[in-house]
Design a protein around this motif. Structure first.
Motif, PDB file in Angstrom:
ATOM      1  N   GLY A 191      11.208   4.096  -1.001  1.00  0.00           N
ATOM      2  CA  GLY A 191      11.286   2.625  -0.746  1.00  0.00           C
ATOM      3  C   GLY A 191      10.012   1.877  -1.145  1.00  0.00           C
ATOM      4  O   GLY A 191       9.909   0.698  -0.593  1.00  0.00           O
ATOM      5  N   TYR A 192       9.148   2.626  -1.838  1.00  0.00           N
ATOM      6  CA  TYR A 192       7.814   2.089  -2.175  1.00  0.00           C
ATOM      7  C   TYR A 192       7.804   1.738  -3.709  1.00  0.00           C
ATOM      8  O   TYR A 192       8.059   2.525  -4.328  1.00  0.00           O
ATOM      9  CB  TYR A 192       6.773   2.566  -1.473  1.00  0.00           C
ATOM     10  CG  TYR A 192       6.582   2.409  -0.049  1.00  0.00           C
ATOM     11  CD1 TYR A 192       6.068   1.437   0.631  1.00  0.00           C
ATOM     12  CD2 TYR A 192       7.206   3.724   0.840  1.00  0.00           C
ATOM     13  CE1 TYR A 192       5.913   1.431   1.907  1.00  0.00           C
ATOM     14  CE2 TYR A 192       7.360   3.737   2.126  1.00  0.00           C
ATOM     15  CZ  TYR A 192       6.679   2.486   2.656  1.00  0.00           C
ATOM     16  OH  TYR A 192       6.666   2.376   4.258  1.00  0.00           O
ATOM     17  N   SER A 193       7.022   0.602  -4.045  1.00  0.00           N
ATOM     18  CA  SER A 193       6.761   0.495  -5.494  1.00  0.00           C
ATOM     19  C   SER A 193       5.330   1.261  -5.856  1.00  0.00           C
ATOM     20  O   SER A 193       4.684   1.772  -4.986  1.00  0.00           O
ATOM     21  CB  SER A 193       6.602  -0.975  -6.007  1.00  0.00           C
ATOM     22  OG  SER A 193       5.466  -1.282  -5.368  1.00  0.00           O
ATOM     23  N   ASN A 194       5.059   0.961  -6.948  1.00  0.00           N
ATOM     24  CA  ASN A 194       3.746   1.754  -7.599  1.00  0.00           C
ATOM     25  C   ASN A 194       2.677   1.187  -7.135  1.00  0.00           C
ATOM     26  O   ASN A 194       1.323   1.539  -6.967  1.00  0.00           O
ATOM     27  CB  ASN A 194       3.800   1.946  -9.091  1.00  0.00           C
ATOM     28  CG  ASN A 194       4.528   2.900  -9.545  1.00  0.00           C
ATOM     29  OD1 ASN A 194       4.870   4.131  -8.786  1.00  0.00           O
ATOM     30  ND2 ASN A 194       4.689   2.954 -10.892  1.00  0.00           N
TER      31      ASN A 194
ATOM     32  N   LEU B 200     -12.652  -2.609   1.641  1.00  0.00           N
ATOM     33  CA  LEU B 200     -12.110  -1.782   0.900  1.00  0.00           C
ATOM     34  C   LEU B 200     -11.650  -2.558  -0.495  1.00  0.00           C
ATOM     35  O   LEU B 200     -11.274  -3.375  -0.600  1.00  0.00           O
ATOM     36  CB  LEU B 200     -10.560  -1.810   1.595  1.00  0.00           C
ATOM     37  CG  LEU B 200     -10.843  -1.032   3.001  1.00  0.00           C
ATOM     38  CD1 LEU B 200      -9.244  -1.336   3.559  1.00  0.00           C
ATOM     39  CD2 LEU B 200     -11.134   0.477   2.958  1.00  0.00           C
ATOM     40  N   CYS B 201     -12.142  -1.505  -1.374  1.00  0.00           N
ATOM     41  CA  CYS B 201     -11.752  -2.035  -2.855  1.00  0.00           C
ATOM     42  C   CYS B 201     -10.641  -1.135  -3.486  1.00  0.00           C
ATOM     43  O   CYS B 201     -10.165  -0.183  -3.134  1.00  0.00           O
ATOM     44  CB  CYS B 201     -12.966  -1.981  -3.782  1.00  0.00           C
ATOM     45  SG  CYS B 201     -13.624  -0.185  -4.347  1.00  0.00           S
ATOM     46  N   CYS B 202     -10.195  -1.862  -4.780  1.00  0.00           N
ATOM     47  CA  CYS B 202      -8.856  -1.034  -5.295  1.00  0.00           C
ATOM     48  C   CYS B 202      -9.368  -0.235  -6.502  1.00  0.00           C
ATOM     49  O   CYS B 202      -8.323   0.264  -6.977  1.00  0.00           O
ATOM     50  CB  CYS B 202      -8.201  -2.396  -5.920  1.00  0.00           C
ATOM     51  SG  CYS B 202      -7.720  -3.628  -4.888  1.00  0.00           S
ATOM     52  N   ARG B 203     -10.684  -0.052  -6.542  1.00  0.00           N
ATOM     53  CA  ARG B 203     -10.882   0.577  -7.827  1.00  0.00           C
ATOM     54  C   ARG B 203     -10.626   2.095  -7.793  1.00  0.00           C
ATOM     55  O   ARG B 203     -10.329   2.912  -8.814  1.00  0.00           O
ATOM     56  CB  ARG B 203     -12.507   0.448  -8.014  1.00  0.00           C
ATOM     57  CG  ARG B 203     -13.211   1.241  -9.251  1.00  0.00           C
ATOM     58  CD  ARG B 203     -14.762   1.248  -9.079  1.00  0.00           C
ATOM     59  NE  ARG B 203     -15.417   1.712  -7.906  1.00  0.00           N
ATOM     60  CZ  ARG B 203     -15.987   1.115  -6.730  1.00  0.00           C
ATOM     61  NH1 ARG B 203     -16.431   0.036  -7.154  1.00  0.00           N
ATOM     62  NH2 ARG B 203     -16.380   1.666  -5.578  1.00  0.00           N
ATOM     63  N   ASP B 204     -10.785   2.959  -6.669  1.00  0.00           N
ATOM     64  CA  ASP B 204     -10.941   4.329  -6.509  1.00  0.00           C
ATOM     65  C   ASP B 204      -9.520   4.945  -5.908  1.00  0.00           C
ATOM     66  O   ASP B 204      -9.427   6.122  -5.874  1.00  0.00           O
ATOM     67  CB  ASP B 204     -12.098   4.766  -5.662  1.00  0.00           C
ATOM     68  CG  ASP B 204     -13.319   4.075  -6.261  1.00  0.00           C
ATOM     69  OD1 ASP B 204     -13.749   3.910  -7.339  1.00  0.00           O
ATOM     70  OD2 ASP B 204     -14.097   3.558  -5.222  1.00  0.00           O
ATOM     71  N   LYS B 205      -8.701   4.157  -5.324  1.00  0.00           N
ATOM     72  CA  LYS B 205      -7.685   4.583  -4.959  1.00  0.00           C
ATOM     73  C   LYS B 205      -6.236   4.046  -5.145  1.00  0.00           C
ATOM     74  O   LYS B 205      -5.995   2.789  -5.488  1.00  0.00           O
ATOM     75  CB  LYS B 205      -7.737   4.523  -3.182  1.00  0.00           C
ATOM     76  CG  LYS B 205      -8.959   5.052  -2.703  1.00  0.00           C
ATOM     77  CD  LYS B 205      -9.321   4.694  -1.365  1.00  0.00           C
ATOM     78  CE  LYS B 205      -9.868   3.191  -1.154  1.00  0.00           C
ATOM     79  NZ  LYS B 205     -11.262   3.383  -1.820  1.00  0.00           N
TER      80      LYS B 205
ATOM     81  N   ALA C  48      -1.838   3.585  -4.353  1.00  0.00           N
ATOM     82  CA  ALA C  48      -1.440   2.891  -3.225  1.00  0.00           C
ATOM     83  C   ALA C  48      -1.132   3.805  -2.103  1.00  0.00           C
ATOM     84  O   ALA C  48      -1.265   3.656  -0.672  1.00  0.00           O
ATOM     85  CB  ALA C  48      -0.093   2.151  -3.539  1.00  0.00           C
ATOM     86  N   ILE C  49      -0.996   5.211  -2.332  1.00  0.00           N
ATOM     87  CA  ILE C  49      -0.757   6.387  -1.293  1.00  0.00           C
ATOM     88  C   ILE C  49      -1.899   6.453  -0.700  1.00  0.00           C
ATOM     89  O   ILE C  49      -1.896   6.719   0.830  1.00  0.00           O
ATOM     90  CB  ILE C  49      -0.208   7.566  -1.907  1.00  0.00           C
ATOM     91  CG1 ILE C  49       1.186   7.352  -2.771  1.00  0.00           C
ATOM     92  CG2 ILE C  49      -0.130   8.692  -1.018  1.00  0.00           C
ATOM     93  CD1 ILE C  49       1.526   8.628  -3.729  1.00  0.00           C
ATOM     94  N   ALA C  50      -3.045   6.486  -1.448  1.00  0.00           N
ATOM     95  CA  ALA C  50      -4.088   6.985  -0.635  1.00  0.00           C
ATOM     96  C   ALA C  50      -4.710   5.619   0.119  1.00  0.00           C
ATOM     97  O   ALA C  50      -5.118   5.853   1.195  1.00  0.00           O
ATOM     98  CB  ALA C  50      -5.223   7.345  -1.604  1.00  0.00           C
ATOM     99  N   ILE C  51      -4.542   4.476  -0.316  1.00  0.00           N
ATOM    100  CA  ILE C  51      -4.902   3.224   0.620  1.00  0.00           C
ATOM    101  C   ILE C  51      -4.183   3.371   1.735  1.00  0.00           C
ATOM    102  O   ILE C  51      -4.560   3.045   2.835  1.00  0.00           O
ATOM    103  CB  ILE C  51      -4.611   1.844  -0.306  1.00  0.00           C
ATOM    104  CG1 ILE C  51      -5.826   2.022  -1.470  1.00  0.00           C
ATOM    105  CG2 ILE C  51      -4.490   0.764   0.622  1.00  0.00           C
ATOM    106  CD1 ILE C  51      -5.465   0.773  -2.358  1.00  0.00           C
ATOM    107  N   ARG C  52      -2.709   3.490   1.557  1.00  0.00           N
ATOM    108  CA  ARG C  52      -1.845   3.415   2.931  1.00  0.00           C
ATOM    109  C   ARG C  52      -2.337   4.529   3.924  1.00  0.00           C
ATOM    110  O   ARG C  52      -2.315   4.204   5.058  1.00  0.00           O
ATOM    111  CB  ARG C  52      -0.353   3.474   2.665  1.00  0.00           C
ATOM    112  CG  ARG C  52       0.173   2.215   2.110  1.00  0.00           C
ATOM    113  CD  ARG C  52       1.757   2.511   1.984  1.00  0.00           C
ATOM    114  NE  ARG C  52       2.283   1.189   1.490  1.00  0.00           N
ATOM    115  CZ  ARG C  52       3.023   0.440   2.383  1.00  0.00           C
ATOM    116  NH1 ARG C  52       2.927   0.901   3.835  1.00  0.00           N
ATOM    117  NH2 ARG C  52       3.567  -0.557   2.016  1.00  0.00           N
TER     118      ARG C  52
END
Length: 610
Positions: free
Chosen positions: A188-191, A396-401, A403-407
């Protein structure tokens, strides 16, 4: 022909199936199906006819990948391609002699570099304009991970008909019907890491989206559970266009089996019963699939789901954990401590203990700024919190991770008591490293915040995390920055930290942002400590406005003490000029010279206010 909305008030709707995978199967070619709209229009028309004759009441133009990136061309060629695609679809309807809706099919534009995002956003608007010029009044945005790139196009489509605005040679008097479909996985998760519930909420809140739902990514069995779940959460029409199933890799190609048509058609009937108003097929489905569905399903009556209010209040703030809790009337003080390049954190820990003694409200830790590796911001924050007892906030930045890693990171941080975050898009990888180190950038900071907002509704419903964003008051167009701040607030941001302010213009711009948004703002303060430090920040750090007047305060032959005093004097001036505007200050001390904080506070109006 009656309008689609009128039709849906009394009927369920069946669409066509996959164009791309079916085209590749019929013609056994590796060419992009959208590339043949002009050169082999008869092929396109014939496939549309097969779907119409199978029972499709709505067909999508062969334009899913019709954009400058996929077609590798300029936009004039894309425009010609779209016009040809519309003509092919109309010819198919004419030859079949049936009343069929033609929908503009718009898919994602590949965008690995988020710094080109505005170009992509603008192209979606341009694509929508072409379809409107062609007189198309049904739009399908499909296989998207969120709304961030297409919301401008949807708003343009929705507002184009207001007042009968002229679009080329036609005049729109009725608002087009917009369907927006997301691609999710079996969980149930998007990219972009957003849950089905969050995606439905985002689409439900957009007044120009008439129908929403899911396509691609999953088969009908998995999709049924999400239709059942989300039917309760929206009054809008709900669409379901699953894949034929899950493909197999055969000789390097992804192949779908066609032996499950009975299963698929039965499941599609169940999807109608679960609350779907619009059904059809995505990857792997063929005219035979649509024919099988059309022969089994009852489309004669549509009793639309009643929907319900959302049970979760997404506006809730984690006041019990927020660093600004119980600080009303006090100017907040945050200090940034950059994690070390190596494994020695002694200096940072000494600075943290010192700052605790000075009553600092929160310590922040950058996430490998400038794209250069430093110790992990969350782990560094956890160590400082454990050893000092201070409130901490990793960036927290979006560059290196992805969605899975961020969660995973957020869950781990919360388990360890870290629940304040500063969310940023992040600096790009230095050019010298790009051949061996790749950015991720699945989304920007707003997309990241939407993930956190989603997690606050689900994983952290009892104790939501607190997060804020950055403000670049030096952006050339301040109206764009104000719009970004508003979007971040809509995504749940409860505070903002600005770039360092060095002049009256910076303060005036921050004041304008504050007035326009009402945001809680901490003004950035960076006490430059030498001529070399000031010159470097002026000439090599983008986004920071070190003026010539500021540079003149420093001399190459200054002593260390003189340089520090010049930085203290400048910081005091900025604070005194902005004290009645902002909610606090965000200090970044070059070379961890945190001892300067005490002098700045005592010499400024912060000493009186706090």
């Amino acid at each position: 022909m009656e309008k689609l909305k009128t039709y849906l008030e009394a009927h369920k709707l069946i669409t066509d199936g996959a164009f791309g995978t079916y085209y590749s199967r019929v013609y056994d070619t590796n060419e992009l199906p959208e590339s043949v709209n002009i050169t082999m229009g008869r092929r396109v028309t014939d496939i549309h006819k097969e779907y119409i004759n199978a029972g499709a009441k709505l067909i999508r133009t062969n334009t899913f990948a019709a954009n400058t990136v996929n077609l590798e061309c300029n936009f004039d060629e894309v425009k010609a391609n779209i016009k040809a695609a519309v003509a092919n679809a109309r010819q198919a309807v004419k030859e079949c002699g049936r009343e069929v809706y033609i929908a503009a099919d718009i898919g994602p534009i590949p965008n690995d570099n988020l710094f080109d995002k505005q170009t992509v956003v603008d192209e979606y608007v341009d694509i929508a304009k072409v379809f409107l010029e062609e007189g198309i009044n049904v739009f399908v945005f499909e296989t998207f991970a969120d709304l961030s790139n297409i919301s401008d196009a949807i708003d343009y489509i929705g507002s184009a008909a207001i007042g009968g605005i002229n679009i080329a040679d036609s005049v729109l008097t009725d608002r087009p019907f917009v369907i927006t479909q997301f691609a999710i996985n079996q969980f149930g998760y998007s990219n972009c890491g957003l849950s089905s519930s969050k995606l439905v909420k985002l689409a439900d809140d957009n007044p120009y989206i008439d129908a929403l739902g899911f396509n691609c990514g999953i088969g009908p069995g998995h999709m049924e559970q999400f239709i059942l779940k989300e039917r309760r959460h929206t009054d809008k029409y709900l669409s379901a266009l699953p894949n034929a199933g899950y493909p197999q890799a055969v000789s390097g190609r992804m192949i779908f089996s066609d032996k499950n048509m009975d299963y698929y058609s039965d499941k599609m009937c169940e999807l109608l019963n679960a609350g779907a108003d619009i059904i059809g097929g995505c990857c792997g489905t063929t005219p035979d699939y649509i024919d099988r569905i059309a022969s089994k399903a009852d489309f004669t009556q549509n009793i639309q789901g009643e929907g319900c209010d959302w049970e979760t209040d997404n506006s809730v703030q984690a006041v019990n954990t927020a660093f600004y809790h119980n600080k009303e009337g006090k100017k907040l003080i945050a200090v940034e401590l950059a994690p070390p390049f190596d494994s020695n954190a002694d200096k940072l820990l000494d600075a943290a203990h010192y700052l605790k003694s000075k009553g600092v409200d929160v310590l922040t830790f950058p996430d490998s700024p400038s794209g250069r590796t430093r110790a992990d911001s969350i782990l560094m924050a956890e160590k400082v919190s454990r050893q000092t007892g201070m409130c901490v906030m990793p960036h927290l930045c979006c560059r290196d991770k992805n969605a899975i890693a961020i969660r995973s990171q957020i869950l781990g941080a919360d388990i360890n008591g870290i629940n304040n975050f500063l969310v940023i898009t992040g600096d790009p990888i230095p050019s010298v490293m790009r051949s061996s180190v790749k950015s991720v950038f699945n989304f920007d900071s707003v997309g990241f915040m939407n993930i956190l907002d989603d997690m606050n509704s689900e994983q952290f419903a009892d104790q939501p995390v607190t997060y804020g964003g950055a403000i670049n008051q030096g952006r050339k167009r301040l109206d764009i920055e104000i719009g970004r701040v508003k979007k971040k607030m809509e995504a749940g941001a409860t505070f903002f930290m600005t770039q360092p302010a060095f002049c009256d213009e910076d303060i005036e711009r921050i004041a304008t942002i504050k007035k326009e948004t009402g945001a809680r703002i901490l003004c950035g303060i960076m006490p430059l400590v030498s001529f070399k430090n000031a010159s470097f920040m002026k000439n090599e750090m983008t986004g920071i406005n070190v003026t010539d007047e500021v540079l003149l305060r420093y001399r190459p032959d200054m002593t260390k003490e003189e340089g520090e005093q010049a930085g203290i004097d400048l910081a005091v001036e900025i604070i005194n000029k902005s004290i009645d505007i902002v909610d606090g200050y965000y200090f970044s001390f070059p070379f961890i010279r945190v001892h300067m904080l005490d002098k700045i506070i005592k010499q400024s109006e912060l000493y009186v206010n706090n």
